[in-house]
Design an enzyme around this catalytic site. Structure first.
Site, short mmCIF file in Angstrom:
data_model
loop_
_atom_site.label_atom_id
_atom_site.label_comp_id
_atom_site.label_asym_id
_atom_site.label_seq_id
_atom_site.Cartn_x
_atom_site.Cartn_y
_atom_site.Cartn_z
N GLN A 190 1.95 -6.41 -3.25
CA GLN A 190 2.51 -6.59 -1.91
C GLN A 190 3.86 -5.84 -1.83
OE1 GLN A 190 1.24 -9.85 -3.45
NE2 GLN A 190 -0.59 -8.79 -2.80
N LYS A 243 1.86 1.94 -5.20
CA LYS A 243 2.41 1.32 -6.43
C LYS A 243 1.48 1.55 -7.63
CE LYS A 243 2.46 -2.65 -4.29
NZ LYS A 243 2.15 -2.22 -2.92
N GLY A 251 -4.51 -4.47 -3.68
CA GLY A 251 -5.52 -3.43 -3.94
C GLY A 251 -4.74 -2.20 -4.35
N HIS A 252 -4.74 -1.90 -5.63
CA HIS A 252 -3.95 -0.78 -6.16
C HIS A 252 -4.89 0.33 -6.61
CE1 HIS A 252 -0.33 -3.62 -7.13
NE2 HIS A 252 -0.68 -3.62 -5.87
N ASP A 278 0.81 -1.22 0.00
CA ASP A 278 0.00 0.00 0.00
C ASP A 278 0.84 1.28 0.00
OD1 ASP A 278 -2.17 -1.75 0.17
OD2 ASP A 278 -2.10 -1.73 2.36
P1 GDP Z 1 -0.72 0.19 -3.56
O1 GDP Z 1 -1.32 -1.06 -3.05
O2 GDP Z 1 0.76 0.25 -3.33
O3 GDP Z 1 -1.07 0.49 -4.99
O4 GDP Z 1 -1.34 1.39 -2.69
P2 GDP Z 1 -2.89 1.55 -2.26
O5 GDP Z 1 -3.65 2.01 -3.43
O6 GDP Z 1 -3.37 0.35 -1.54
O7 GDP Z 1 -2.77 2.69 -1.17
C1 GDP Z 1 -2.23 3.93 -1.44
C2 GDP Z 1 -3.29 5.00 -1.14
O8 GDP Z 1 -2.67 6.27 -1.09
C3 GDP Z 1 -4.34 5.13 -2.23
O9 GDP Z 1 -5.54 5.57 -1.66
C4 GDP Z 1 -3.76 6.19 -3.17
O10 GDP Z 1 -4.76 6.86 -3.91
C5 GDP Z 1 -3.12 7.10 -2.16
N1 GDP Z 1 -1.93 7.83 -2.60
C6 GDP Z 1 -0.94 7.41 -3.44
N2 GDP Z 1 0.06 8.33 -3.48
C7 GDP Z 1 -0.32 9.33 -2.66
C8 GDP Z 1 0.30 10.55 -2.24
O11 GDP Z 1 1.42 10.89 -2.62
N3 GDP Z 1 -0.39 11.33 -1.35
C9 GDP Z 1 -1.61 10.97 -0.87
N4 GDP Z 1 -2.21 11.79 -0.01
N5 GDP Z 1 -2.21 9.84 -1.24
C10 GDP Z 1 -1.57 9.03 -2.10
P1 IMO Z 2 -0.86 -4.32 -2.20
O1 IMO Z 2 -0.42 -4.87 -3.53
C1 IMO Z 2 -0.93 -4.77 2.14
C2 IMO Z 2 -1.00 -8.88 3.68
C3 IMO Z 2 -2.25 -9.35 4.40
C4 IMO Z 2 -1.63 -10.33 5.39
C5 IMO Z 2 -0.51 -10.96 4.59
C6 IMO Z 2 -0.86 -12.31 3.96
O2 IMO Z 2 -2.14 -3.59 -2.24
O3 IMO Z 2 0.25 -3.55 -1.55
P2 IMO Z 2 -2.41 -13.01 1.91
O4 IMO Z 2 -3.87 -12.79 1.67
O5 IMO Z 2 -1.52 -12.42 0.88
O6 IMO Z 2 -2.08 -14.45 2.19
O7 IMO Z 2 -2.11 -12.23 3.28
O8 IMO Z 2 -0.20 -10.04 3.56
N1 IMO Z 2 -1.22 -8.34 2.32
C7 IMO Z 2 -1.15 -7.04 2.01
N2 IMO Z 2 -0.96 -5.96 2.79
N3 IMO Z 2 -1.02 -4.64 0.80
C8 IMO Z 2 -1.19 -5.72 0.01
O9 IMO Z 2 -1.17 -5.64 -1.33
C9 IMO Z 2 -1.30 -6.99 0.60
N4 IMO Z 2 -1.48 -8.24 0.13
C10 IMO Z 2 -1.42 -9.06 1.19
O10 IMO Z 2 -2.90 -8.29 5.04
O11 IMO Z 2 -1.04 -9.63 6.46
MG MG Z 3 -2.84 -1.71 -1.76
#
Ligand code: GDP
Ligand code: IMO
Ligand code: MG
Length: 427
Positions: free
Chosen positions: A222, A16, A40-41, A13
């Site tokens: 991840q 990416k 979850g991207h 998170d």
């Molecule tokens: P990922 O799994 O690495 O793709 O990241 P997620 O989407 O799960 O979580 C990142 C969250 O931060 C999302 O809600 C993005 O829209 C948000 N986000 C990404 N870059 C920035 C940033 O530079 N500033 C802020 N405030 N939010 C950001």
């Molecule tokens: P993105 O790509 C954050 C965590 C789960 C749990 C562990 C194992 O959005 O960054 P799993 O279901 O993979 O067997 O769970 O990994 N986990 C993540 N945490 N971002 C993710 O993906 C994750 N994918 C799995 O919460 O701790």
């Molecule tokens: Mg994510």
């Protein structure tokens, strides 16, 4: 030939999805190489938010081809729902392909994940998407692959073998109900029919494309600390999100990787169980969660929050071979009097500068912090490095210096356009 890998450097998170979307403007392919819909991207364009779980984040921009690679585990139901969601918005999806070698998540994988989480002591806190059990079947060699969707007779035979074993485990060990062979076969025949035209030999396609000079972006899901080999085992996922995973997960030789870009959140978050040295169970942690809106895209769970951990950052740089860092969410740190960076772990008086293998001793680790002055200004509209507050620049410089890797992009908001480009990533 150009292969750019984007990896998470913490516990996921980091942003990416956003960065892939930004870099996709110059890519011919965007390829997922591991994980599944545990990811979850998020991509945000003109206020519209896209949450992607299995689809490569390049689907939002819609330029070039997107491939779900051999190392990915695919839940076909989720995949079809995601495709449907984009099509309902009028977006194109005919550029999406699936590797014939990708493993298929079956209903018994999801059930097994749920049962294990329910009954095991010291549960991992998985996303319950069937990820671990699907990878386990792959390694045990009773997995079902996308290629099996092309011949449902073969699929049916493999299903029988795998399901008989799972049903014995469900009924005899977990005292739970068995799953119906006929129902699964019927449901998956439907999925296979819809998906079969997207199934390709991605290994041939990608290697040929790279030989012709095409630009390929590999999208990690991840992150470093969730890596099956190098993360906080057993509180990890069941694949290799680190850059090494690209070679096995996409069928690309190591010498085809041009750069490895690590996405790093300016503070740290984690979802699920396991040690987290810089975790803050106080008002600072609560503030990071609220202001940063730190809630999981996949499960909606509140993310655990804490200060930036450069022991993890350095470890991520070494293991992934980072050439660039993209620093995200630094806008969320505006308003603190001081900000902290962890540069060591004190475990029983011994100072660790690298992440130890033992997860158990990490629970006793105390973070060794450097404290830096904070900044008050809203930086979310800044587009030039020079315009950043001095203390913010000091924070950024300290990270660069400590990790010894350039920060090429500073992301200051969720929107595609909210970036300060310090150094061009593409060469
Ligand atoms: P990922 O799994 O690495 O793709 O990241 P997620 O989407 O799960 O979580 C990142 C969250 O931060 C999302 O809600 C993005 O829209 C948000 N986000 C990404 N870059 C920035 C940033 O530079 N500033 C802020 N405030 N939010 C950001
Ligand atoms: P993105 O790509 C954050 C965590 C789960 C749990 C562990 C194992 O959005 O960054 P799993 O279901 O993979 O067997 O769970 O990994 N986990 C993540 N945490 N971002 C993710 O993906 C994750 N994918 C799995 O919460 O701790
Ligand atoms: Mg994510």
């Amino acid at each position: 030939m150009a292969g750019y890998v984007v990896v998470g450097t913490q516990w996921g998170d980091e942003g990416k999805g956003k960065i892939i979307d930004v870099l996709a403007s110059k890519a011919d392919y965007v390829v997922r190489y591991q994980g599944g819909n545990n990811a979850g991207h998020t991509v945000v364009v003109n206020g519209e938010k896209f949450a992607l779980h299995l689809l490569p984040s390049g689907m939002v921009l819609g330029k070039g081809k997107c491939i779900i690679g051999p190392g990915v585990v695919i839940d076909p139901k989720v995949l079809l729902e995601e495709i449907d969601r984009l099509e309902k918005k009028g977006m194109k999806t005919d550029n999406l392909f699936i590797s014939d070698r990708a493993q298929i998540i079956m209903p018994y994988h999801i059930k097994m994940d749920e049962l294990r989480e329910e009954y095991s002591e010291g549960r991992i806190g998985t996303t319950k998407r069937g990820i671990g059990p699907c990878y386990a079947d792959k390694i045990t060699r009773i997995g079902i692959r996308a290629v099996d969707f092309l011949d449902m007779n073969i699929f049916a035979k493999k299903l029988k073998i795998a399901l008989d074993e799972k049903n014995a485990i469900f009924t005899k060990i977990y005292n739970s109900e068995p799953l119906s062979y006929e129902k699964i076969l019927e449901e998956y025949t439907l999925y296979a029919n819809i998906l079969k035209d997207r199934i390709i030999d991605s290994v041939i396609e990608l290697n040929e494309a790279m030989d012709q000079g095409k630009v390929v972006l590999f999208e990690g899901a991840q992150a470093m600390m969730l890596d099956i080999n190098y993360g906080t085992y057993p509180f990890v996922t069941s694949s290799s999100p680190t850059s090494g995973g690209v070679t096995t997960g996409a069928g690309i030789a190591p010498n085809k990787i041009t750069k490895c870009i690590g996405v790093m959140k300016a503070y740290t978050t984690r979802v699920g169980g396991g040690p987290f040295v810089t975790e803050l169970n106080d008002e600072v942690g609560e503030r990071l969660r609220t202001v940063g809106y730190e809630y999981g895209v996949t499960t909606g769970r509140a993310r655990r929050c804490g200060w930036l951990d450069l022991v993890v950052g350095k470890y991520a740089s070494v293991i992934n071979g980072l050439t660039d860092i993209v620093l995200t969410k630094i806008d969320i740190l505006s308003g603190f009097d001081t900000v902290k960076i962890c540069v060591g772990y004190d475990i029983g008086g011994k100072i660790y500068k690298s992440v130890p293998a033992s997860t158990d001793i990490l629970y006793d680790a105390k973070a060794v912090y450097e404290e830096l002055p904070g900044w008050k200004e809203d930086i979310s509209k800044i587009t030039k490095y020079e315009d950043l507050p001095e203390n913010c620049k000091k924070y950024i410089k300290r990270i660069e210096e400590y990790i010894n890797c350039p920060i090429s992009i500073i992301s200051v908001g969720p929107e595609r356009t909210q970036n300060i480009v310090v150094k061009e990533i593409y060469i």
